[in-house]
Enzyme design. Structure first.
Site: not given
Ligand code: GLA
Length: 378
Positions: A122, A156-158, A179
């Protein structure tokens, strides 16, 4: 090489994940046939760790994981599963547990010793001034050197376009977005909008990850993911069909112990899974957007290894029974071609068609089709 499939604890259990939940989920995956359908990974997300390192070492929360992570991993392996864990490139995980920053090589070695097969990594609490890509590279290289094949999933969320660099640091999949929520808008944003542009970057061993499946959650779970009553069955069908067309990893986020029959049947649909796992690994592309009365329908397609073509007819609006067509010409085929059309989700032969096929699709629903040249039929 093909998109990983399994279950991840985050959507339903969040910080409440523990050994009992994981063992019960694995047993349910066996009993329901999901393991046999291909859902091989049992992945624990954040909150498996103790609140602090001990003598510099990352350790599990021994109150939640009484038998310990290595024992749990061994038992899951014995049942035929692969086992995944979660860590973070920063000093702490997103939930505030210890991250792997500065401990990458020793953590990777620990994961290998414990029998870990998959690591979700993450992006929270990165030290200021450091390029996050370097931190993902550090863990990627540490995993390569740890003595055990561990699939690396970059979460890495893009943010810095991981589709351009994550494969080069050893990642087999990368999150393209924040998310997902158990909400149609979130499926549209994470899935339809982003995957349409990012399809060209994915292929065998390198997949766009629009986050977990919310299929079957029905508004029950971790309150960071659920919002109200969740999605409709039609919306779950659309999410599953799109993730299959896009060759995206299939991680179930619902509580498998309490999955409703419709969701279980959807997630077990062999035709859709075969499209997701097709060996050509060519992610589906959006080939058409049709606007009518201010609402859109989208047509997606991908070629499959046996010469057939998968097509998704998606009604993005609310109108019931909307006509959505796919013309052979838009698929690159001669208009005179005869194609046999199969409805994959409902497993129905829709007969032989020329020039085009028109389906009637309810609001937020999908028709997932497989088109075959007649000579391929036996
Ligand atoms: C981030 C990630 C999620 C999850 C949470 C856990 O938000 O994007 O997918 O893994 O952390 O804390």
């Amino acid at each position: 090489m093909m998109p990983p499939m399994g279950w991840n604890s985050w959507n339903t259990f969040g910080s409440e994940v523990d050994e009992i939940v994981v063992r019960e989920t694995a047993a349910a995956m066996m009993d329901t046939g999901l393991l046999d359908a291909g859902y091989r990974f049992v992945n624990i997300d954040d909150f498996w760790q103790a609140e602090a390192r001990k003598d510099g070492r990352l350790i599990w929360d021994s109150e939640k994981f009484l038998s310990g992570i290595p024992r749990l991993a061994a038992d899951l392996h014995g049942m035929g599963f692969s086992f995944g864990l979660y860590s973070c490139a920063g000093t702490h995980t997103c939930g505030g547990r210890p991250g792997s920053y500065g401990h990458e090589a020793e953590d990777a070695k620990a994961f290998a010793e414990w029998g870990v097969d998959f690591l979700k990594y993450d992006n929270c609490y990165l030290p200021p001034g450091l390029d996050g890509r370097l931190l993902f590279r550090r863990m990627g290289m540490s995993l390569l050197g740890c003595g055990r094949p561990i699939l690396f999933s970059a979460c890495e969320w893009g943010r810095s376009e991981p589709w351009l660099w994550a494969a080069s640091v050893g990642a087999s999949m990368w999150r393209i977005s924040g998310d997902i929520d158990d909400r149609w808008d979130s499926i549209v944003e994470n899935g339809f909008r982003l995957l349409a542009d990012l399809a060209p970057y994915a292929g065998p061993g390198r997949w766009n990850d629009p986050d977990m499946l919310v299929v079957g959650m029905h508004g029950v779970g971790n309150d960071e993911v659920v919002d109200g009553t969740g999605c409709t069955d039609a919306e779950y069908r659309s999410q599953f069909a799109l993730w299959c067309l896009a060759s995206s990893p299939l991680f179930i986020g619902a509580d498998i112990r309490n999955l409703d029959k419709k969701s279980l049947d959807l997630l077990s649909n062999t035709g859709a899974i075969a499209i997701n796992q097709d060996v050509l690994g060519i992610p589906g592309r959006r080939i058409g957007i049709h606007e009518h009365g201010g609402e859109n329908a989208e047509v997606w397609s991908r070629p499959l290894a046996d010469g057939s073509i998968a097509v998704g007819l998606f009604n993005m609006g609310n109108q019931a029974g909307r006509r959505v067509s796919v013309a052979w010409e838009s698929l690159g085929l001669d208009v005179g071609t005869s194609l046999r059309v199969r409805d994959v989700l409902d497993d129905i032969d829709l007969g032989l068609h020329h020039h085009e096929f028109t389906g009637f699709v309810d609001g937020h629903d999908v028709m997932l089709l497989q088109l075959r040249h007649e000579k391929n039929m036996n």
